[in-house]
Design an enzyme around this catalytic site. Structure first.
Site, PDB file in Angstrom:
ATOM      1  CG  HIS A 101     -16.138  55.141  92.167  1.00  0.00           C
ATOM      2  ND1 HIS A 101     -16.154  55.956  91.058  1.00  0.00           N
ATOM      3  CD2 HIS A 101     -16.624  53.942  91.753  1.00  0.00           C
ATOM      4  CE1 HIS A 101     -16.627  55.287  90.019  1.00  0.00           C
ATOM      5  NE2 HIS A 101     -16.918  54.055  90.418  1.00  0.00           N
ATOM      6  CD  GLU A 102     -16.741  50.731  93.729  1.00  0.00           C
ATOM      7  OE1 GLU A 102     -17.940  50.509  93.477  1.00  0.00           O
ATOM      8  OE2 GLU A 102     -15.857  50.760  92.839  1.00  0.00           O
ATOM      9  CG  HIS A 113     -21.294  52.504  91.924  1.00  0.00           C
ATOM     10  ND1 HIS A 113     -21.979  52.822  90.779  1.00  0.00           N
ATOM     11  CD2 HIS A 113     -19.975  52.462  91.562  1.00  0.00           C
ATOM     12  CE1 HIS A 113     -21.124  52.973  89.766  1.00  0.00           C
ATOM     13  NE2 HIS A 113     -19.894  52.769  90.217  1.00  0.00           N
ATOM     14  CD  GLU A 120     -18.662  54.971  86.811  1.00  0.00           C
ATOM     15  OE1 GLU A 120     -19.188  53.932  87.285  1.00  0.00           O
ATOM     16  OE2 GLU A 120     -17.464  55.264  86.979  1.00  0.00           O
TER      17      GLU A 120
END
Lengths: 498, 498
Positions: free
Chosen positions: A264-265, A268, A294
């Site tokens: 997820h990160e 980003h 997101e």
């Protein structure tokens, strides 16, 4: 955009704006430091420092010279790109100029102060410790919203800080569609008696999981000369196109959580790193708001990281670093369990996640309007958990104290998580159409084509286009939740043999 | 100093000044980050950020409003303490107001750019890579000094940035006295055939040395909620009275180096932590310049950390963490070897250290005056090493590229190291007179009385007194090199049986 063919006022405006951005990014470094490495006792000084940076940035963005340059630039002959830059700066100026500097500094100082109080309250499972700070921040944020637009709904004004170009009504529609589509699906899954694999039954040390996090980032193509990995109580990513860092945390019983948060990160960070370097400091070098941000994290976390094809070979890294011996299919099932009884948003599966968001959205809206008292948050939180997910937290630490957002003063932020998730599905659909053999590439650990597509369609544009324009250019369609709902329905019906 | 009994202009001045300090301290966090954790590729953005902070700080200190407040405060009825605050602010204003902001920002940006170039040049042993950056920084620093005082000697103006209240002539006198007293002593030691113990003949891992560094800091009373330990290529300490961090580095053959650097940086940090918290951001909460700062690091490093009494029990920590089995006396001898053939300043013993400083002082002075070309630095460096210490570096990495200071644009800084060392001896003499049984306290690992004495006499005053005033109050005497020369003579004559 050279100085030769751009109006003087435009150049001067951009110089001032860049300076403000640099100061904002310096504050970002201070915030990373505070969450990752700063000793606890540093808080009083840090609060003063971040507040001074907020004030200095605000001074630049609201100065008479800045306004004069902005007005003159708007009257000058501009290219489309320059006009987009001025549009973004105008929006930021209009919001900044209406808010007194003293309030900006106060909010900055209070949020910096709130962080250790939230940590303590969470550690001691004591909402009452944190409540006065929430009260203060709500009051300051109401005041803030009132300066920006006294006519508008407070929540709407705050929401626009995070997603400037989609109406709150779009968010409300999406949340409603999600509730309507996902609630029955979750119920069906609950009743289905599919037996998904839960292959992790050991204890997995922080060191092993850290190694796995490093291997994962390397596998995905994260450049270690432009980023770094650390642990933090609340995983996040931050930085610039030159230095975009990620954090994670570990649950020694459940390594799947950290795998998901790392991917997820990474999503980003890879967006941040894809912003054009030569535009650093200008709107063209900045992200297009939190919905799009997101969408990038969710695309990698869910559509890549939770896919059967990706996991089929990625599982080797897991087995190597954690000393397990599980199959790709087992990892796929483990990564896609739907747990209505899970209490923690950041650990939620793709479906129940949105129930967590809806709950927060409703609570924040009522807190800001004054319909809900801060003291009553735990009770309302727990009631809504019961209503939406059929489970009640035993503690506030696992309930209304779990998220860092309120300590950051970030009210109005949560809906962008759901908006980003649905956009991720819409973008991934388009990428699948455009990239031949994407699925087998993901299986083979080949991410170049996907990186290129995302850079081309999303990252490289910075804030050049408004949110919906960007979505239409990339997908040929208006922003919509349809792709996500279709994806979720197909995936989980298959997994759970519905 | 409450708002009630202080003039309005004074209060307003102080508010502005504090804001400037906070921004400066934020820049300090960015600099720590750059040296300790930042990925290499982050440099271009970091340069912009630090430069913007320098500019923002400069804007505040040179604004018309600041000047008006300063003038009005000077005309108001002030307490002695308030007058001291205004004296410090006036001095800073006078220097800042004369330097154009564009130059301040350019220096900041160029020094941020220079850091990775220096690292690369050092790694590749290539002065030519670094030389153009040195040339640029020298030119900018000459310009800077010329703005501040076109009549004065460039070196003198730059020196006053680091030590505002001692004349350069004092530094020159001290360096001359040190050369005259230490050269013959070093020669005598070279001819003496005392056989000092060299008990470390193994390999000591980074991990073990890191543990020892942690144990050492704990033993000395370093508070881990107000600081942290990391590694860095060039050990340093930085921060505020709330968060004062230290760094070290390891030589796997020689653990003595890191022990010394940890105690040294602890000395700096403990000064910073002793500044009054309630005065954070004002001159009363700031250090009294680099001479006094260095006196604190040297006092702990040399007068505590290299003393027979301290080492007699501290050696247990060493044996525990490194798995050695050496005696206090062996460690004392190992920590006090005089190595004229050592090439590296930060690894130098208490005597030859000053020869390293004299060499740098002479080279910088000639570089700034233009008498020495940047291209000729390696040749002159090596010739002076031969002249002062009888040894010639094989590489520039171990010669003129060893220090980070020029990459920071810090020309004129080095003499404060020698000034600090001699002041350390003078202060320690006074502390020994005032504290009964100090020697046996150091043996027992009891540092409270010494901490209290230093806090009382030095730390708590911030920049309340000028350097010499502070020295006179603490010791009853004028600043002088006598105590150091006497100390060095006695200690090393004894160690080497002269």
């Amino acid at each position: 955009m050279s100085a030769d063919d751009s109006p003087d006022a435009y150049d001067s405006l951009l110089e001032r704006y860049k300076r403000a951005t640099y100061i904002g990014d310096a504050a970002g470094v201070l915030s990373w430091d505070q969450e990752v490495v700063m000793p606890e006792g540093g808080t009083p000084a840090r609060s003063k420092q971040t507040s001074a940076l907020s004030g200095a940035r605000h001074d630049i963005l609201t100065s008479d010279e800045f306004e004069a340059d902005l007005n003159a630039a708007e009257d000058a002959a501009l290219s489309d790109e320059q006009a987009a830059v001025v549009r973004e700066i105008r929006r930021e100026f209009d919001r900044a100029a209406k808010v007194p500097k003293s309030l900006v500094e106060r909010i900055s100082e209070e949020t910096s102060n709130a962080l250790p109080i939230w940590k303590e309250a969470k550690a001691e499972d004591d909402w009452e410790t944190f409540a006065p700070q929430v009260e203060t921040l709500l009051e300051l944020k109401r005041e803030y919203a009132n300066h920006i637009d006294p006519e508008a709904d407070t929540y709407e004004v705050l929401f626009a800080d995070y997603e400037p170009w989609l109406d709150l009504s779009v968010a409300e529609d999406v949340l409603e569609q999600l509730r309507d589509a996902l609630r029955p699906l979750i119920d069906d899954l609950n009743e289905a008696d599919a037996d998904l694999a839960t292959p992790f039954d050991g204890t997995y040390s922080d060191d092993d999981q850290f190694s796995l996090a490093e291997s994962t980032l390397e596998y995905l193509g994260y450049p270690d000369d432009h980023g770094r990995l650390d642990t933090a109580p609340h995983p996040f990513s931050s930085g610039t196109q030159f230095d975009a860092r990620v954090t994670t945390r570990f649950d020694n019983e459940d390594p799947v959580g950290s795998i998901g948060s790392v991917i997820h990160e990474f999503g980003h960070a890879t967006y941040t790193l894809g912003l054009p370097r030569e535009e650093y400091g200008t709107p063209l070098g900045q992200n297009r708001g939190l919905t799009v941000h997101e969408s990038q994290s969710r695309l990698w976390e869910n559509h890549v990281g939770r896919s059967a094809s990706f996991l089929s070979n990625y599982v080797d890294l897991v087995n190597d670093d954690l000393g397990t011996d599980i199959s790709g299919q087992e990892l796929y099932e483990a990564a896609n369990q739907v747990y209505p009884d899970n209490l923690i948003r950041v650990e939620a599966d793709e479906l129940t996640y949105h129930m967590h968001i809806i709950l927060r959205f409703e609570i924040e809206r009522d807190l800001l309007s004054g319909e809900l008292d801060v003291a009553d948050v735990p009770e309302v939180w727990n009631a809504k958990m019961e209503e939406y997910l059929g489970v009640t937290p035993d503690t506030d630490a696992e309930g209304c104290l779990q998220d860092i957002h309120w300590a950051h003063g970030s009210f109005g932020y949560f809906p962008t998580y759901s908006l980003g998730s649905v956009l991720a599905a819409q973008l991934f659909d388009a990428a699948e159409s455009d990239i031949e053999g994407l699925d087998s590439q993901l299986a083979d650990g080949e991410f170049d084509a996907l990186h290129e597509w995302l850079t081309e369609e999303v990252h490289q544009h910075g804030a050049r286009y408004t949110t919906n324009e960007l979505v239409k250019r990339a997908t040929g369609e208006e922003f919509s939740a349809d792709a996500f709902i279709e994806y979720a329905d197909a995936k989980f019906s298959d997994l759970y043999d519905l």
